[in-house]
Design a protein around this motif. Structure first.
Motif, PDB file in Angstrom:
ATOM      1  N   LEU A  32       0.746  -1.264  -0.025  1.00  0.00           N
ATOM      2  CA  LEU A  32       0.076  -0.207  -0.078  1.00  0.00           C
ATOM      3  C   LEU A  32       0.733   1.321  -0.081  1.00  0.00           C
ATOM      4  O   LEU A  32       0.503   2.416  -0.643  1.00  0.00           O
ATOM      5  N   LEU A  33       2.045   1.294   0.850  1.00  0.00           N
ATOM      6  CA  LEU A  33       2.772   2.384   0.889  1.00  0.00           C
ATOM      7  C   LEU A  33       3.448   2.704  -0.524  1.00  0.00           C
ATOM      8  O   LEU A  33       3.439   3.664  -1.050  1.00  0.00           O
ATOM      9  N   PHE A  34       3.955   1.537  -1.257  1.00  0.00           N
ATOM     10  CA  PHE A  34       4.489   1.818  -2.639  1.00  0.00           C
ATOM     11  C   PHE A  34       3.343   2.125  -3.739  1.00  0.00           C
ATOM     12  O   PHE A  34       3.725   2.961  -4.521  1.00  0.00           O
ATOM     13  N   ARG A  35       2.155   1.609  -3.501  1.00  0.00           N
ATOM     14  CA  ARG A  35       1.075   2.166  -4.469  1.00  0.00           C
ATOM     15  C   ARG A  35       0.994   3.685  -4.049  1.00  0.00           C
ATOM     16  O   ARG A  35       0.804   4.490  -4.968  1.00  0.00           O
ATOM     17  N   GLY A  36       1.026   4.070  -3.019  1.00  0.00           N
ATOM     18  CA  GLY A  36       0.844   5.562  -2.470  1.00  0.00           C
ATOM     19  C   GLY A  36       1.913   6.418  -3.199  1.00  0.00           C
ATOM     20  O   GLY A  36       1.718   7.285  -3.734  1.00  0.00           O
ATOM     21  N   LEU A  71      16.785   5.266  -4.604  1.00  0.00           N
ATOM     22  CA  LEU A  71      16.988   4.987  -3.493  1.00  0.00           C
ATOM     23  C   LEU A  71      16.085   5.982  -2.308  1.00  0.00           C
ATOM     24  O   LEU A  71      15.995   5.304  -0.940  1.00  0.00           O
ATOM     25  N   SER A  72      15.202   6.663  -2.904  1.00  0.00           N
ATOM     26  CA  SER A  72      14.364   7.366  -2.012  1.00  0.00           C
ATOM     27  C   SER A  72      13.398   6.707  -1.392  1.00  0.00           C
ATOM     28  O   SER A  72      12.916   6.880  -0.234  1.00  0.00           O
ATOM     29  N   ILE A  77      10.301   4.880   3.616  1.00  0.00           N
ATOM     30  CA  ILE A  77      10.043   3.655   4.615  1.00  0.00           C
ATOM     31  C   ILE A  77      10.633   3.892   5.848  1.00  0.00           C
ATOM     32  O   ILE A  77       9.885   3.706   6.869  1.00  0.00           O
ATOM     33  N   ALA A  78      11.791   4.236   5.974  1.00  0.00           N
ATOM     34  CA  ALA A  78      12.369   4.630   7.359  1.00  0.00           C
ATOM     35  C   ALA A  78      11.485   5.624   8.190  1.00  0.00           C
ATOM     36  O   ALA A  78      11.440   5.224   9.060  1.00  0.00           O
ATOM     37  N   VAL A  79      11.153   6.793   7.378  1.00  0.00           N
ATOM     38  CA  VAL A  79      10.493   7.926   8.177  1.00  0.00           C
ATOM     39  C   VAL A  79       9.094   7.113   8.327  1.00  0.00           C
ATOM     40  O   VAL A  79       8.578   7.563   9.516  1.00  0.00           O
ATOM     41  N   MET A 111      16.922   0.863  13.811  1.00  0.00           N
ATOM     42  CA  MET A 111      15.887  -0.337  13.141  1.00  0.00           C
ATOM     43  C   MET A 111      15.006   0.422  12.135  1.00  0.00           C
ATOM     44  O   MET A 111      14.382  -0.254  11.152  1.00  0.00           O
ATOM     45  N   SER A 112      14.720   1.622  11.935  1.00  0.00           N
ATOM     46  CA  SER A 112      13.822   2.139  11.210  1.00  0.00           C
ATOM     47  C   SER A 112      14.568   2.362   9.521  1.00  0.00           C
ATOM     48  O   SER A 112      13.854   1.938   8.684  1.00  0.00           O
ATOM     49  N   TRP A 113      15.916   2.571   9.844  1.00  0.00           N
ATOM     50  CA  TRP A 113      16.778   2.564   8.487  1.00  0.00           C
ATOM     51  C   TRP A 113      16.900   1.081   8.123  1.00  0.00           C
ATOM     52  O   TRP A 113      16.824   0.968   6.782  1.00  0.00           O
ATOM     53  N   TRP A 114      16.797   0.155   8.968  1.00  0.00           N
ATOM     54  CA  TRP A 114      17.024  -1.194   8.721  1.00  0.00           C
ATOM     55  C   TRP A 114      15.661  -1.495   7.769  1.00  0.00           C
ATOM     56  O   TRP A 114      15.596  -2.423   6.810  1.00  0.00           O
ATOM     57  N   GLU A 115      14.511  -1.158   8.329  1.00  0.00           N
ATOM     58  CA  GLU A 115      13.195  -1.424   7.785  1.00  0.00           C
ATOM     59  C   GLU A 115      13.073  -0.852   6.375  1.00  0.00           C
ATOM     60  O   GLU A 115      12.631  -1.460   5.502  1.00  0.00           O
ATOM     61  N   GLY A 116      13.734   0.542   6.285  1.00  0.00           N
ATOM     62  CA  GLY A 116      13.477   1.323   5.184  1.00  0.00           C
ATOM     63  C   GLY A 116      14.264   0.461   3.949  1.00  0.00           C
ATOM     64  O   GLY A 116      13.967   0.177   2.843  1.00  0.00           O
ATOM     65  N   PHE A 117      15.621  -0.263   4.239  1.00  0.00           N
ATOM     66  CA  PHE A 117      16.315  -0.920   3.323  1.00  0.00           C
ATOM     67  C   PHE A 117      15.758  -2.136   2.950  1.00  0.00           C
ATOM     68  O   PHE A 117      15.712  -2.707   1.970  1.00  0.00           O
ATOM     69  N   TYR A 118      15.249  -2.835   4.284  1.00  0.00           N
ATOM     70  CA  TYR A 118      14.497  -4.202   3.859  1.00  0.00           C
ATOM     71  C   TYR A 118      13.518  -4.148   3.048  1.00  0.00           C
ATOM     72  O   TYR A 118      12.930  -5.038   2.448  1.00  0.00           O
ATOM     73  N   GLY A 119      12.480  -3.216   3.426  1.00  0.00           N
ATOM     74  CA  GLY A 119      11.068  -3.059   2.610  1.00  0.00           C
ATOM     75  C   GLY A 119      11.515  -2.744   1.187  1.00  0.00           C
ATOM     76  O   GLY A 119      10.624  -3.317   0.499  1.00  0.00           O
TER      77      GLY A 119
END
Length: 196
Positions: A32-36, A71-72, A77-79, A111-119
């Motif tokens: 959903l985030l990527f759709r947005g 890369l944006s 995702i991290a934010v 952890m948020s930066w990790w989630e951004g990269f992993y997402g």
């Protein structure tokens, strides 16, 4: 005396080959985030009409703009992850997982930066896997158009390729969950074995 198990205990007994509900939730939120993001990018590009004006930019700056755009999503995702956990910590403190400390401040945590990269990696791999499935089982010339349409239109949200992406992303988040649990168990074992 009754033995009442918490939902987190039941989650630990979940079979490892079936993604946890949190993995499914992460996959749905990611899609959903990527759709947005794709809709917002399309609107910005149509407002600014950047299609022709990008050609007058020097090639070096075009490549730089391309890579920044590529890369944006990691930053987005991290934010999003950081602020989502600030809201969850404030209103639903019991939902915090073991490996997450209380989130504070305006700058995303490690952890948020990790989630951004992993997402970003998860959605990219989910996209590649869904395209492979489409090519193998539905070898049609229109599949390339469908690939591009997925990024542009919200009406194509409930399709088989989106289902493939959802399942792939859920299994990638399940893999991440299992790796985190393993690392926490190894760290706990090492802490218990170390001399006091």
């Amino acid at each position: 005396m009754t033995n009442h198990q918490s939902p987190m205990t039941n989650m630990r007994n979940w079979p490892p080959f079936i993604p946890h509900p949190t993995a499914w939730l992460s996959a749905v939120l990611l899609i959903l985030l990527f759709r947005g993001i794709s809709v917002i990018i399309r609107i910005i590009l149509s407002i600014l009409q950047l299609g022709d004006s990008l050609m007058v930019i020097a090639p070096k700056w075009r490549f730089l703009l391309y890579f920044v755009t590529l890369l944006s999503p990691i930053v987005i995702i991290a934010v999003t992850h950081h602020w989502l956990h600030i809201v969850l910590d404030r209103f639903f403190p019991n939902t915090r997982s073991q490996e997450m400390a209380e989130v504070t401040g305006i700058v995303p945590t490690l952890m948020s930066w990790w989630e951004g990269f992993y997402g970003w990696m998860a959605i990219t791999l989910a996209f590649v896997v869904s395209q492979m499935i489409q090519i193998i089982f539905l070898p049609q010339m229109s599949s390339f158009y469908d690939t591009l349409a997925w990024w542009d239109e919200l009406r194509d949200l409930f399709t088989l390729p989106t289902l493939y992406r959802l399942v792939t992303a859920a299994y990638l988040y399940q893999l991440e969950y299992l790796v985190r649990q393993h690392l926490m168990a190894v760290g706990s074992d090492q802490a218990n074995e170390s001399p006091q």
